[in-house]
Design a protein around this motif. Structure first.
Motif: not given
Length: 192
Positions: A106-127
């Motif tokens: 992605t282009f922005t750190r904000a989007a990177e953080t948001a995507i990472r947070e959403r994925l952590t919530a949905s697929v778990g920390v390890r994945v």
């Protein structure tokens, strides 16, 4: 009397034949509608995965597109790109791709953080930790650091500087160069 029986039998046969033809037409009609209904059932979307339910139709098409080709999502601010990217990564993972093989840029750190947070919530920390979610710039920086040793004299502990910092560093280098040059004995004075 025999003629009467033959006439009745013939009428019964004609009647039976007419009923049979009607039954065949009804069967053909039923078969036609059965095929139409089957096509419509097959055209209905199957149960949507949970990660795609909140997306609109265009977002869903992008997130659930076949995974055997790259996908570029171009859309304006506030259009849901971050949600699409998070759903796309989940779709890729659900298709059996190992998390370490997934790169989401992605282009922005904000989007990177948001995507990472959403994925952590949905697929778990390890994945989520095994996924590579980055900005274009942070990916380029990590590649430069990884391969810096391949350059002559290169080390991975270099620093990035802003435009203003670049001007200060070049100015300082020029000043130091001039001082060093001025401190050197000139070639004409060393020959005498």
């Amino acid at each position: 009397q025999l003629e009467h029986v033959v006439t009745q039998s013939r009428e019964a046969c004609v009647d039976a034949l007419r009923k049979l033809e009607n039954a065949q037409e009804e069967l053909a009609f039923c078969a036609f509608w059965q095929s139409v209904l089957q096509e419509r059932i097959e055209a209905l979307p199957s149960e949507l995965p949970s990660y795609a339910r909140s997306l609109n139709e265009q977002q869903r098409r992008a997130a659930l597109a076949p995974i055997d080709a790259p996908l570029l999502v171009l859309a304006g601010a506030g259009s849901g790109k971050t949600g699409v990217m998070a759903a796309r990564v989940q779709h890729i993972l659900a298709s059996g791709v190992p998390p370490a093989s997934v790169l989401a840029l992605t282009f922005t750190r904000a989007a990177e953080t948001a995507i990472r947070e959403r994925l952590t919530a949905s697929v778990g920390v390890r994945v989520a930790k095994a996924l590579r979610v980055a900005t274009f710039h942070s990916l380029a920086l990590s590649i430069c650091r990884e391969f810096a040793a391949a350059l002559e004299g290169g080390t991975a502990d270099f620093a990035l500087v802003t435009g203003a910092q670049q001007v200060r560093l070049v100015t300082r280098a020029l000043v130091e160069y001039r001082i060093a040059r001025a401190a050197r004995p000139s070639s004409s004075s060393s020959s005498s």
